[in-house]
Design an enzyme around this catalytic site. Sequence first.
Site: not given
Ligand code: GLN
Length: 502
Positions: A92, A167, A191
């Site tokens: 990532k 994400s 994410s």
């Molecule tokens: N979808 C969640 C957010 O927008 C989690 C994101 C993540 O785990 N980085 O914060």
Amino acid sequence: MADTQTKELRDTIPFLSASEISKLITSKEVSAREVAHTMLDRIEALDADIHAYNEVSPELALAAADDLDNRIAQGATAAELGPLAGAPVAFKDNMNLVGTHMTCSSKMLENFQSPYDCTAVRRLLDANTLPLGKLNMDEFAFGSSTETSVTGLTYNPWDPERVPGGSSGGSAAAVSAGMATITLGSDTGGSIRQPAAFTGTVGLKPSYGRVSRYGCAAFASSLDQIGPFSHTVRDSALALSAIAGKDPQDATSLNLPVEDFAAACDQDVKGMRVAIATDLLEQAGLDPRLKQEVLDSAELLAGMGAEIIEITLPSTKYGLPAYYVLGPAEASSNLARLDGIRYGRRAENAEDILDLYMRSRSEGFGPETIRRIMIGTYVLSSGSYDSYYTKAQKVRTVIKNDYEAVFAKADVLLTPSTPQLPFKFGQFADDPTAMYLSDFYTIPVNMAGIAGMSLPTRLIDDLPASVQLIANHSREADLFRAGAALERSFAFPYTSVPAGRS
Ligand code: GLN
């Protein structure tokens, strides 16, 4: 190698597990260089359509492959090289890897060169894997669809009209499309697990402190964990064994023994205590077909000798609102360092230092990032701190205690990973907070600092369905044990190229 054999290998390598690839390489049936070329060619052919990668690193991949081939030529054994030797991997784009950028898919960091290696990245590379590049993500990991990236959309390999989740959408799509065998993502509220669920891959969020966060751009430091995506539960276990362990560079990394997690995949589930939360299965917004996957999974485990225990977990519903206080609070503090001076984009023609900060940050950050910073700054302001931040911390303790009670009775908890199957692009364009609900089942796991894994079950209407397994802190072995048993029962078709893929 004969041409026909080459062709056959090129078709199969992208969907082999890391363990299978390393066997082929260490037994000299195929060279690491051939594996690297196969994957790089596939990325070249497919990624124009999928856009999992922000940056491909052929030089790094080929150098690692040549190094591995040389060591094999000099007599290094499979045992010395390890079970991940020659596995194609990618990261990532919030993790540093020298020789690549680290952009967080943000304009703010578009030219940022990794000054050192992220510990988890370095450890995976030290397991003799082949680094293919950096993967797309929501800007600074804020999102559930990868739509907030400034480098463009990532398309779900199972259906190009749908998001890959987020994400870590690029990390999920790369494995799903056979453009990497293992990738790393980060999980603050879901994410890793949510995009794994959306793409038919195995995604693991380790216990807090299991894996060093050094060299991974911080979102919410008390919630973030790095973890692997893979086709198989065993690869997830092998990857965790490679990246886990105390790191002097991260004071929150724990000195837990790094177990042979792969061994847990071979253990049967007889006598294992599996909890299902009946109230979570009646949750409004849960697709009944995904509820059925949980019930069927419980039945399969029971058929293999596990004991099913029904519980309720009412504090789960407070996870999401508390997370959207704590997550943004920590994010607003972490992102304060991106001021255009020490790091990141610097605006031109600023009038004074304050103007420079304001212009650099306004130009560098996208709308979702700005939303998070504003929420975070608000809940930390002196007038709101007690009513939001302190309260959310209390909720966090309640959630943690409720899980403790569950794990006094059960080894693992089985839940949906997500309330819905992968959604379409733009579905939440007008209502960003509606998308936040897709992390309903994953967020409380981060709040409690425990371990969770999403694994694919079946295809429903040609889209991947999944379940989530949750285990107490440092009990990842239980996830692998139950997960591998379910994987054998479901036999999700990850090795075949789904419709629409070349
Ligand atoms: N979808 C969640 C957010 O927008 C989690 C994101 C993540 O785990 N980085 O914060």
